[in-house]
Design a protein around this motif. Structure first.
Motif, short mmCIF file in Angstrom:
data_model
loop_
_atom_site.label_atom_id
_atom_site.label_comp_id
_atom_site.label_asym_id
_atom_site.label_seq_id
_atom_site.Cartn_x
_atom_site.Cartn_y
_atom_site.Cartn_z
N ALA A 119 0.59 -1.37 0.12
CA ALA A 119 -0.13 -0.07 0.05
C ALA A 119 0.71 1.27 0.16
O ALA A 119 0.68 2.26 -0.71
N ALA A 120 2.06 1.34 0.92
CA ALA A 120 2.78 2.44 0.78
C ALA A 120 3.52 2.64 -0.35
O ALA A 120 3.60 3.91 -0.65
N GLU A 121 3.97 1.56 -0.91
CA GLU A 121 4.92 1.70 -2.17
C GLU A 121 3.80 2.16 -3.45
O GLU A 121 4.36 3.11 -4.37
N GLN A 122 2.71 1.67 -3.34
CA GLN A 122 1.80 2.14 -4.43
C GLN A 122 1.43 3.62 -4.25
O GLN A 122 1.21 4.55 -5.14
N GLY A 123 1.38 4.07 -2.90
CA GLY A 123 1.09 5.39 -2.82
C GLY A 123 2.28 6.48 -3.10
O GLY A 123 2.02 7.48 -3.51
N LEU A 124 3.41 5.77 -2.84
CA LEU A 124 4.68 6.72 -3.00
C LEU A 124 5.01 6.84 -4.72
O LEU A 124 5.25 7.71 -5.09
N LYS A 125 4.39 5.80 -5.43
CA LYS A 125 4.47 5.87 -6.75
C LYS A 125 3.67 6.82 -7.25
O LYS A 125 4.23 7.57 -8.31
N VAL A 126 2.38 7.43 -6.64
CA VAL A 126 1.72 8.40 -7.33
C VAL A 126 1.89 9.60 -6.53
O VAL A 126 1.63 10.78 -7.09
N ASN A 127 2.49 9.68 -5.49
CA ASN A 127 2.93 10.73 -4.76
C ASN A 127 4.33 10.47 -3.85
O ASN A 127 4.11 10.05 -2.60
N PRO A 128 5.38 10.75 -4.30
CA PRO A 128 6.58 10.55 -3.42
C PRO A 128 6.68 11.52 -2.08
O PRO A 128 7.23 11.11 -1.31
N ASP A 129 5.72 12.47 -2.13
CA ASP A 129 5.77 13.27 -0.92
C ASP A 129 5.34 12.64 0.29
O ASP A 129 5.20 12.97 1.48
N ALA A 130 4.62 11.41 0.07
CA ALA A 130 3.95 10.65 0.93
C ALA A 130 5.09 10.16 1.88
O ALA A 130 4.76 9.70 3.05
N ALA A 131 6.33 10.03 1.66
CA ALA A 131 7.27 9.89 2.64
C ALA A 131 7.85 10.92 3.33
O ALA A 131 8.38 10.85 4.50
N THR A 132 7.93 12.23 2.95
CA THR A 132 8.17 13.42 3.47
C THR A 132 7.24 13.75 4.72
O THR A 132 7.65 14.28 5.94
N ALA A 133 5.90 13.62 4.45
CA ALA A 133 4.90 14.16 5.27
C ALA A 133 5.08 13.62 6.74
O ALA A 133 4.84 14.03 7.70
N PRO A 134 5.00 12.04 6.79
CA PRO A 134 5.16 11.48 8.09
C PRO A 134 6.45 11.84 9.02
O PRO A 134 6.22 12.17 10.25
N LEU A 135 7.51 12.22 8.28
CA LEU A 135 8.69 12.60 9.03
C LEU A 135 8.52 13.87 9.59
O LEU A 135 8.87 14.27 10.75
N GLN A 136 8.01 14.91 8.56
CA GLN A 136 7.55 16.26 9.25
C GLN A 136 6.60 16.43 10.33
O GLN A 136 6.62 17.27 11.15
N ASN A 137 5.71 15.21 10.11
CA ASN A 137 4.67 15.37 11.31
C ASN A 137 5.27 14.96 12.45
O ASN A 137 4.75 15.32 13.53
N ARG A 138 6.29 14.09 12.67
CA ARG A 138 6.96 13.72 13.95
C ARG A 138 7.64 15.15 14.33
O ARG A 138 7.85 15.14 15.65
#
Length: 263
Positions: free
Chosen positions: A32-51
């Motif tokens: 699920a995460a990899e599919q999400g990252l393919k359409v929106n790479p920023d999905a990896a940045t958002a969680p880190l900045q949320n922390r």
């Protein structure tokens, strides 16, 4: 209560764990995460900045606002520094109750329960939608004094509630049960800065059985109705009391955040 463990279905806490670089996830979560990252790479940045936003907000509450009790709902899998580590760095007597409904988080609860000797932490197995169950949990009663101010943390969880779940009523019920001087902290994904990419990401998550409801700035600000907002208000999380210059954009972080006090 925790949902039954279904390793064949993605769960928000475990997808989030994968995006943060954790190892407590299964093939369905990673897919699920990899599919999400393919359409929106920023999905990896958002969680880190949320922390990072979580750390700044808790530090503000503990060190500047004098809050000594925290209720972290939708805490997710342990990611250091946890809320109690940040709060107890300001005051070792701070108390924290963590709440989540993922069975994998439950198995890691001991990792959360590492309070300073002067403070206390506890874990409640419950769902955000069951406010009475959370507030009535014996673990909470043994840890927090609900006659004294409590900071409720709803970090990156409200976007998993669609409108039919009435998240505004849930937040209102939570804050209504707490005394004056209590605080609410919210972070929430938005598509305000990149509608197309986040719409695609949302569709991927929904296909995996993970409800995702993106909200704009006025919709996120509505969660603070009746509360006094701490400066600078409900803003992109990178702009909420930053420690310094950030190498990211509001579009990459893609969350609004705010802190409000019950008058």
């Amino acid at each position: 209560m925790a949902e039954p463990l279904d390793t064949g279905r993605a769960h928000p806490a475990r997808v989030y764990d994968y995006l943060l670089g954790g190892k407590d996830n299964f093939a369905a979560d990673r897919a699920a995460a990899e599919q999400g990252l393919k359409v929106n790479p920023d999905a990896a940045t958002a969680p880190l900045q949320n922390r990072a936003f979580l750390r700044r907000a808790v530090r503000f509450l503990a060190a500047e606002a004098g809050v000594r009790q925290f209720l972290d709902i939708g805490t997710g899998l342990p990611t250091s520094p946890n809320v109690h580590e940040v709060a107890q760095a300001a005051d070792p007597s701070a108390r924290v109750v963590y709440v989540d409904n993922d069975p994998i988080v439950l198995t890691h609860a001991r990792a959360l329960l590492t309070s300073s000797p002067q403070g206390r932490t506890a874990y409640v197995d419950a769902d955000l939608r069951n406010v009475d169950e959370i507030l009535g949990a014996p673990e909470l009663a043994a840890t927090l004094d609900l006659d004294r101010p409590v900071a409720v943390l709803l970090l990156a969880i409200l976007h998993f509630l669609d409108d039919d779940a009435d998240p505004y009523a849930i937040v209102g019920k939570l804050m209504g049960a707490l005394p004056r001087g209590s605080y609410l902290v919210v972070s929430h994904i938005t598509a305000d800065y990149d509608p197309a990419s986040w719409a695609r990401f949302t569709e991927i998550m929904r296909r995996q059985g993970i409800t995702t409801r993106l909200r704009n700035q006025p919709e996120v600000a509505r969660f603070f109705t009746g509360l006094e907002l701490a400066e600078p208000g409900v803003v992109p999380i990178l702009r909420w009391r930053p420690d310094g210059a950030e190498p990211f954009t509001d579009s990459q972080a893609a969350l609004y955040g705010g802190v409000g006090r019950k008058p």
